[in-house]
Design an enzyme around this catalytic site. Sequence first.
Site, short mmCIF file in Angstrom:
data_model
loop_
_atom_site.label_atom_id
_atom_site.label_comp_id
_atom_site.label_asym_id
_atom_site.label_seq_id
_atom_site.Cartn_x
_atom_site.Cartn_y
_atom_site.Cartn_z
N ASP A 1 63.97 49.16 13.01
CA ASP A 1 64.40 49.74 14.28
C ASP A 1 64.86 51.17 13.99
O ASP A 1 65.29 51.46 12.87
CB ASP A 1 65.55 48.88 14.83
N ASP B 1 69.68 46.33 14.19
CA ASP B 1 71.13 46.16 14.37
C ASP B 1 71.53 45.77 15.79
O ASP B 1 72.70 45.55 16.06
CB ASP B 1 71.86 47.46 13.99
N ASP C 1 66.84 43.77 19.07
CA ASP C 1 66.04 43.47 17.87
C ASP C 1 66.02 41.98 17.55
O ASP C 1 65.28 41.56 16.66
CB ASP C 1 66.62 44.20 16.64
#
Length: 652
Positions: free
Chosen positions: A345, A541, A545
Site C-alpha cells: 500500500d 496499514d 487493506d
Amino acid sequence: MERMNRERYRDLKRRAFWAVVLAIPVVVIGMFFMDMPYGGAIMALLSAPVVFWLGRGFFVNAWQQLRHRTATMLVALSTGIAYLFSLFNLVFPEFWLSRGVEPHVYFEAAAVIVAFILLGRTLEEKAKGDTTASLKKLIGLQPKNAIVVAADGTQTEIPISRIRVGDLLAVRPGEKIAVDGAVCEGDSYVDESMLSGEPLPVHKEPGTKVFAGTINQKGSFRFRAEKVGAATMLAQIIRMVQEAQGSKAPVQKLADKIAGIFVPAIIGIALLSFVLWLVFDPSGGLTHGILATVTVLVIACPCALGLATPTAVMVGIGKGAEKGILIRDAVSLETAGKIDTVVMDKTGTLTEGKPVVTDIIWANGDDRAKAVFLSLEKLSEHPLADAVVHYFAGVPTLNVERFGSLTGKGIEGTVDGVRYFAGSRRLLDEQGIVVGKELNIEAQRLSAEAKSLVWFADSEQALAVAAIADRIKDSSVEAVRELQAAGIDVYMLTGDSRAAAGHIAEKAGIRNFEAEILPQDKAAFVKRLQTLGHKVAMAGDGINDSAALAQADLSIAMGGGSDIAMDVAQMTIISSDLRKIPEAIRLSKQTVRTIRQNLFWAFIYNLVGIPVAAGALYPVSGFLLNPMIAGAAMALSSVSVVANSLRLKYRR
C-alpha cells in the site's frame, strides 16, 4: 461458533499450563534425582494426569484415526506405551531382574511430549481466534443507529437495520455514516481513510457519494440512502475478508508428512521384531521380544521429530520479536521464505501516512509574514491547515479580525489592518491578486510532483506558496532496493491519483504500480498475481487493506496502522520500517533451513537407531540395545535438535 472457539482456546490454555507445571518436576527428578526415595512413584503420579487426562485428546484422536485407517497417531502410541511400560517396571521390577535385565522408567519422556504438543496447539488456537477478532472490529465500524429525516422535516433515530433505499438521513459533526448514499444538502469533510487509505478528508457537497463506516468531520449534511445492509462497500470488505480467510488451505507440515510414513513403519518394525524373536529364539524370545518391541517404540518416541519444528519456530519467532517483527505462527514464518512478490500500500506503508509541508516558497525569500500565515490557518477547518500549523510550530500567533471561510476556495482575515488570504489559486485569481513569475514557476514544479498547494497572499500580491504531500519514508527506498536485489518483484497499490502515485513510485524505485483503486480492487489484484503462480506478500496499514491482506499468502501490517489490519495480518512490523520485510524473509529462510536440518538428523537417528533397537546386531555381535540406553539416545537426539535450533539465534 465464536463462543465455542473461545471455550476451546481457554480449555487448551488451561491444559497446556497444567501439563507444563506437572512435567517440569518429572523432568528434574528423571534427570537429576532418579535415586531419591519414591522418585519413580512421584514421577508416575505427576505424569499420569499429564498423559491420560490433559493429553486425553491424543488418545481419542488416535482411536478415531485408527478406525479411519490413518496413521498420524505416534504421540498417543509412544506416550501411552512409554508410561505403561514404565509403570510395569516400577510395580513389577522382579519380572526383569529375574531375567538379568535392569528395569528403567520413561515417565519424563511421556509427560514432556504431551506438554510440548499442547503448548503448540494452544498457540495455534490463539492465532485462529485473532482472525475472528478482526471481523468483529470491521463490523463494529458501522454505527448501530442513524437519524432519518421524514417528509415534514422531523428527525428520528432508528436502528440501521430499518434504513431503506431512498431514506433521507442526517449526519452531524463527528458521526459515522450509516450506509452508502449521495449528499443532498450541506457540506463537510469526511475521513474516508478506511476505504482509500488516503489521510486527507474528502470534501462532500450535494451530488457527491458517501460510504458506510466513514467518519464525518466538523460540518453537517443530509444524504439519500442508495445502498444498505449487505450492499454497502463496508459489508463487501467484511465479506471479502471472511472469504479470503476461509479459503486458505491448511499448510501440510513436513513433520506430518514424515509421520504419515513413519508411524506405520514403526508399528510394523516393532511387531515384526517381536515375532522374529519368538520364532528364532524359543527360549528367551518372549523376554527379548518384549524388550525389543518397547525399545523400538521408545527410541521412535517423537521427541526429536516433535521438537524439530517447534524449537526452531520458537527461536525464529523470538529472534523476529527482538528485531521488531511480530510473527503470528509457524505457517507465517515458513511462508515468508517462499515469497517472490511483495505488494505494498502507498499511504502509511511506503509513506508517512499524514500530510506534511514539504516545501514553502516565499516571494523574494521574505518570510516575515509567516506569523500571519500561521494565525490564519489555525482558525481554518480545512484538513490541509493542520499541516501548515504543524510546520510553523513555535512561531507566535497574532490576533486575526474579520475572519471568514470562503467555501471551496480558502479563508480570509485581517491582521494589523491588512487583509490576507490563504487557499487555492482560484481564490487569488478571483481577488485580482498578482502572482510573481518566480513563484508561479515554483508552483508549477511542485504541482507536477502531485503536491497539494496552499497559496498565501495579502490583498495585492502572493506572498508564499506551501506544498503539502504525504512524504515517503526514508527507509522505503532502501527496502525496495533490498527486495529487488533478492529477486522479489515489488508492486505499489493506492487509491490516490495516478500523478501522485507515479511520483512516489519513481522516488521509491518501484516500476509497477496501480492507482485510483478501491479495497476490492486491491484484493483482486493480489488474487490475480496468485493465479499467475506467484507467492504474494501484502504490506498495508489501513482498514482498506484488510481484504487484500486476508487474500495474500503472507499478510504484513505496519505498526501504528489500524487494529483491524494488524489482526488480519500474519506479521506486524512494529516500527513501520519497510526494511524489516526483507529481514523477515531472510529470517524465514534461515528458520526453514534449520527445521529441515532438525528433521534430517531426527530422521537419520531413527533410521540408524530403530534396527539396532529391534536387535539387528544381535546375530552378528550379540548386542542388544537396553531401553534405558534407547531413552538416553532419544534424549540426546532431542538435545542436538534444540542446540541446532538455538544456533539460529546467533545467525545474522
